[in-house]
Write a protein that holds these residues in place. Structure first.
Motif, PDB file in Angstrom:
ATOM      1  N   TYR A 109       0.792  -1.229   0.000  1.00 49.54           N
ATOM      2  CA  TYR A 109       0.000   0.000   0.000  1.00 49.54           C
ATOM      3  C   TYR A 109       0.827   1.283   0.000  1.00 49.54           C
ATOM      4  CZ  TYR A 109      -5.006   0.860   0.125  1.00 49.54           C
ATOM      5  OH  TYR A 109      -6.296   1.130  -0.218  1.00 49.54           O
ATOM      6  N   GLY A 110       2.151   1.187  -0.197  1.00 51.17           N
ATOM      7  CA  GLY A 110       2.960   2.384  -0.372  1.00 51.17           C
ATOM      8  C   GLY A 110       3.246   3.182   0.878  1.00 51.17           C
ATOM      9  N   PHE A 111       3.067   2.586   2.074  1.00 52.53           N
ATOM     10  CA  PHE A 111       3.283   3.337   3.307  1.00 52.53           C
ATOM     11  C   PHE A 111       4.691   3.178   3.867  1.00 52.53           C
ATOM     12  CE2 PHE A 111      -1.456   2.633   3.855  1.00 52.53           C
ATOM     13  CZ  PHE A 111      -1.780   3.930   3.461  1.00 52.53           C
ATOM     14  N   THR A 112       5.541   2.411   3.217  1.00 52.74           N
ATOM     15  CA  THR A 112       6.835   2.106   3.806  1.00 52.74           C
ATOM     16  C   THR A 112       7.726   3.343   3.903  1.00 52.74           C
ATOM     17  OG1 THR A 112       8.656   0.536   3.737  1.00 52.74           O
ATOM     18  CG2 THR A 112       8.038   1.542   1.653  1.00 52.74           C
ATOM     19  N   HIS A 113       8.562   3.393   4.944  1.00 50.40           N
ATOM     20  CA  HIS A 113       9.584   4.420   5.049  1.00 50.40           C
ATOM     21  C   HIS A 113      10.771   4.031   4.169  1.00 50.40           C
ATOM     22  CE1 HIS A 113       7.343   5.477   8.701  1.00 50.40           C
ATOM     23  NE2 HIS A 113       7.921   6.650   8.625  1.00 50.40           N
ATOM     24  N   ARG A 114      11.489   5.028   3.691  1.00 45.69           N
ATOM     25  CA  ARG A 114      12.677   4.776   2.883  1.00 45.69           C
ATOM     26  C   ARG A 114      13.850   5.576   3.438  1.00 45.69           C
ATOM     27  NH1 ARG A 114       8.405   4.574  -0.738  1.00 45.69           N
ATOM     28  NH2 ARG A 114       8.411   2.759  -2.125  1.00 45.69           N
ATOM     29  N   TYR A 115      14.954   4.896   3.570  1.00 50.70           N
ATOM     30  CA  TYR A 115      16.189   5.543   4.014  1.00 50.70           C
ATOM     31  C   TYR A 115      17.011   5.918   2.785  1.00 50.70           C
ATOM     32  CZ  TYR A 115      21.017   5.814   5.634  1.00 50.70           C
ATOM     33  OH  TYR A 115      22.316   6.208   5.862  1.00 50.70           O
ATOM     34  N   HIS A 116      17.567   7.141   2.769  1.00 54.75           N
ATOM     35  CA  HIS A 116      18.304   7.620   1.603  1.00 54.75           C
ATOM     36  C   HIS A 116      19.800   7.766   1.857  1.00 54.75           C
ATOM     37  CE1 HIS A 116      14.642   8.445  -0.725  1.00 54.75           C
ATOM     38  NE2 HIS A 116      14.126   8.743   0.447  1.00 54.75           N
ATOM     39  N   GLU A 117      20.179   8.437   2.901  1.00 54.28           N
ATOM     40  CA  GLU A 117      21.597   8.619   3.201  1.00 54.28           C
ATOM     41  C   GLU A 117      21.744   9.088   4.639  1.00 54.28           C
ATOM     42  OE1 GLU A 117      23.543  11.854   1.231  1.00 54.28           O
ATOM     43  OE2 GLU A 117      21.718  13.050   1.099  1.00 54.28           O
ATOM     44  N   GLY A 118      22.965   8.949   5.166  1.00 55.80           N
ATOM     45  CA  GLY A 118      23.189   9.358   6.539  1.00 55.80           C
ATOM     46  C   GLY A 118      24.637   9.697   6.802  1.00 55.80           C
ATOM     47  N   THR A 119      24.864  10.265   7.971  1.00 57.36           N
ATOM     48  CA  THR A 119      26.220  10.583   8.402  1.00 57.36           C
ATOM     49  C   THR A 119      26.292  10.483   9.918  1.00 57.36           C
ATOM     50  OG1 THR A 119      27.985  12.249   8.373  1.00 57.36           O
ATOM     51  CG2 THR A 119      25.732  13.067   8.512  1.00 57.36           C
ATOM     52  N   ILE A 120      27.396   9.968  10.430  1.00 58.66           N
ATOM     53  CA  ILE A 120      27.624   9.849  11.868  1.00 58.66           C
ATOM     54  C   ILE A 120      29.051  10.287  12.160  1.00 58.66           C
ATOM     55  CG2 ILE A 120      27.708   8.304  13.862  1.00 58.66           C
ATOM     56  CD1 ILE A 120      25.781   6.467  12.479  1.00 58.66           C
ATOM     57  N   GLN A 121      29.213  11.100  13.188  1.00 60.62           N
ATOM     58  CA  GLN A 121      30.537  11.549  13.597  1.00 60.62           C
ATOM     59  C   GLN A 121      30.752  11.255  15.075  1.00 60.62           C
ATOM     60  OE1 GLN A 121      29.890  15.706  12.165  1.00 60.62           O
ATOM     61  NE2 GLN A 121      31.911  15.433  11.246  1.00 60.62           N
ATOM     62  N   SER A 122      31.936  10.767  15.398  1.00 59.08           N
ATOM     63  CA  SER A 122      32.324  10.597  16.792  1.00 59.08           C
ATOM     64  C   SER A 122      32.941  11.905  17.269  1.00 59.08           C
ATOM     65  CB  SER A 122      33.324   9.445  16.925  1.00 59.08           C
ATOM     66  OG  SER A 122      33.784   9.347  18.251  1.00 59.08           O
ATOM     67  N   ILE A 123      32.219  12.630  18.120  1.00 55.24           N
ATOM     68  CA  ILE A 123      32.678  13.933  18.593  1.00 55.24           C
ATOM     69  C   ILE A 123      33.676  13.777  19.731  1.00 55.24           C
ATOM     70  CG2 ILE A 123      31.931  16.175  19.472  1.00 55.24           C
ATOM     71  CD1 ILE A 123      30.998  15.437  16.611  1.00 55.24           C
ATOM     72  N   SER A 124      33.434  12.777  20.573  1.00 55.32           N
ATOM     73  CA  SER A 124      34.334  12.471  21.680  1.00 55.32           C
ATOM     74  C   SER A 124      34.130  11.009  22.038  1.00 55.32           C
ATOM     75  CB  SER A 124      34.043  13.379  22.885  1.00 55.32           C
ATOM     76  OG  SER A 124      32.754  13.101  23.417  1.00 55.32           O
ATOM     77  N   ALA A 125      34.788  10.551  23.090  1.00 53.25           N
ATOM     78  CA  ALA A 125      34.683   9.141  23.474  1.00 53.25           C
ATOM     79  C   ALA A 125      33.301   8.778  23.992  1.00 53.25           C
ATOM     80  CB  ALA A 125      35.735   8.811  24.528  1.00 53.25           C
ATOM     81  N   ASN A 126      32.474   9.782  24.312  1.00 58.89           N
ATOM     82  CA  ASN A 126      31.134   9.471  24.817  1.00 58.89           C
ATOM     83  C   ASN A 126      30.031  10.240  24.092  1.00 58.89           C
ATOM     84  OD1 ASN A 126      31.590  12.041  25.898  1.00 58.89           O
ATOM     85  ND2 ASN A 126      30.409  11.578  27.757  1.00 58.89           N
ATOM     86  N   GLN A 127      30.309  10.727  22.879  1.00 58.43           N
ATOM     87  CA  GLN A 127      29.280  11.469  22.150  1.00 58.43           C
ATOM     88  C   GLN A 127      29.409  11.260  20.648  1.00 58.43           C
ATOM     89  OE1 GLN A 127      27.928  15.577  23.168  1.00 58.43           O
ATOM     90  NE2 GLN A 127      28.801  16.156  21.203  1.00 58.43           N
ATOM     91  N   VAL A 128      28.262  10.975  20.010  1.00 59.10           N
ATOM     92  CA  VAL A 128      28.194  10.921  18.551  1.00 59.10           C
ATOM     93  C   VAL A 128      27.015  11.770  18.107  1.00 59.10           C
ATOM     94  CG1 VAL A 128      29.234   8.635  18.379  1.00 59.10           C
ATOM     95  CG2 VAL A 128      26.759   8.840  18.559  1.00 59.10           C
ATOM     96  N   LYS A 129      27.130  12.321  16.926  1.00 61.51           N
ATOM     97  CA  LYS A 129      26.005  13.052  16.361  1.00 61.51           C
ATOM     98  C   LYS A 129      26.032  12.910  14.850  1.00 61.51           C
ATOM     99  CE  LYS A 129      28.193  17.672  16.344  1.00 61.51           C
ATOM    100  NZ  LYS A 129      28.052  19.059  16.865  1.00 61.51           N
TER     101      LYS A 129
END
Length: 294
Positions: A73-93
């Protein structure tokens, strides 16, 4: 294969138990003997993971392509692209771009920030899993990553707490939300404040009436929901044109029936055994494509 960092499907686990209440959920990952607890503030989530105390390398996986997939029925979510950075030893964004869903809308970007109460010993990211492409738009991210794995040593303390924020504006805004709304990492305090927030909002509602006539109308509505189950196999989520239409596991009808039982309305008139059967089926049996073409 289990060695392929792009394939996280082999890491799935049945839940050994589930518990939910306002502002709090808790469940166990049977395969790994891990307990997960979740609560939230207004714009941020607080996670508490309890690992087996003998675990040397506990891993937390951030899997950006993971989303709600509906195969019809066309309701599915679609993932396109992403990015992840390790800012410090206890933080990612980072951020990710998605499209689709119930509104069948265009591509949008969700920014996130995840902070941990202890330092990770390792950080690994990857690219290339389950991307739907970019539909011709300019790629937003130059430093691409579709997921990341953070490794922690939990021998001395098996509990890891993560505060997570999301934003449609920026990753920094997501970080600001978690730091301003959950400054002290206090899980029980955050959970308690979530309950208070619900009580404040619901306390604005004042209910009047309750005459015998209105009570009769109400429990007859419940009887009609149960009759629909008896004839159409599921209670309706949004019945229209004499048909249930799209039916999902769990429906709005469940709450109405449960509240009627708790308030002891229609005790001698409603078939509560059949009502419970309907609730149980909604909760445990996936309707699949039931009702889509009816």
């Amino acid at each position: 294969s289990p060695e392929d960092p792009l394939d996280v499907t082999h890491l799935s686990s049945e839940r050994s138990f589930e518990y939910f209440e306002v502002g709090y959920s808790k469940f166990g990952l049977e395969r790994y003997n891990i307990t997960v607890e979740l609560t939230a503030s207004r714009r941020a989530g607080l996670h508490r993971y309890t690992f087996p105390p003998t675990e040397n390398k506990a891993k937390v996986i951030i899997d950006l392509p993971h989303n709600l997939v509906v195969h019809h029925y066309g309701f599915t979510h679609r993932y396109h692209e992403g990015t992840i950075q390790s800012i410090s030893a206890n933080q990612v964004k980072g951020a990710a771009r998605y499209s689709g869903g119930w509104n069948r809308g265009g591509v949008y970007t969700v920014y996130f920030c995840s902070q941990f109460n202890t330092n990770a010993t390792e950080f690994t990211d990857w690219e290339g899993r389950y991307s739907y492409g970019y539909f011709g738009e300019t790629n937003e991210f130059t430093n691409k990553a579709d997921g990341a794995t953070l490794t922690f040593n939990v021998i001395e303390n098996p509990v890891i707490i993560s505060r997570v924020g999301i934003s449609f504006i920026s990753a920094d805004q997501a970080c600001n939300s978690v730091e301003s709304e959950i400054p002290d990492w206090d899980f029980e305090k955050t959970r308690h404040e979530a309950v208070k927030a619900w009580q404040t909002e619901l306390g604005k509602i004042q209910v009047e009436g309750g005459t015998d006539e209105l009570t009769t109308i109400f429990y007859n509505i419940v009887r009609s929901l149960i009759d629909i189950y008896k004839n159409d196999e599921y209670m309706p989520d949004g019945r229209s044109g004499l048909y249930n239409g799209v039916t999902q596991g769990g429906s709005n009808a469940d709450m109405v029936v449960a509240e009627t039982y708790l308030k002891k309305l229609g005790t001698d008139i409603i078939d509560w055994d059949l009502a419970y059967e309907a609730l149980l089926k909604d909760a445990e049996i996936d309707p699949g494509s039931r009702g889509l073409l009816e």
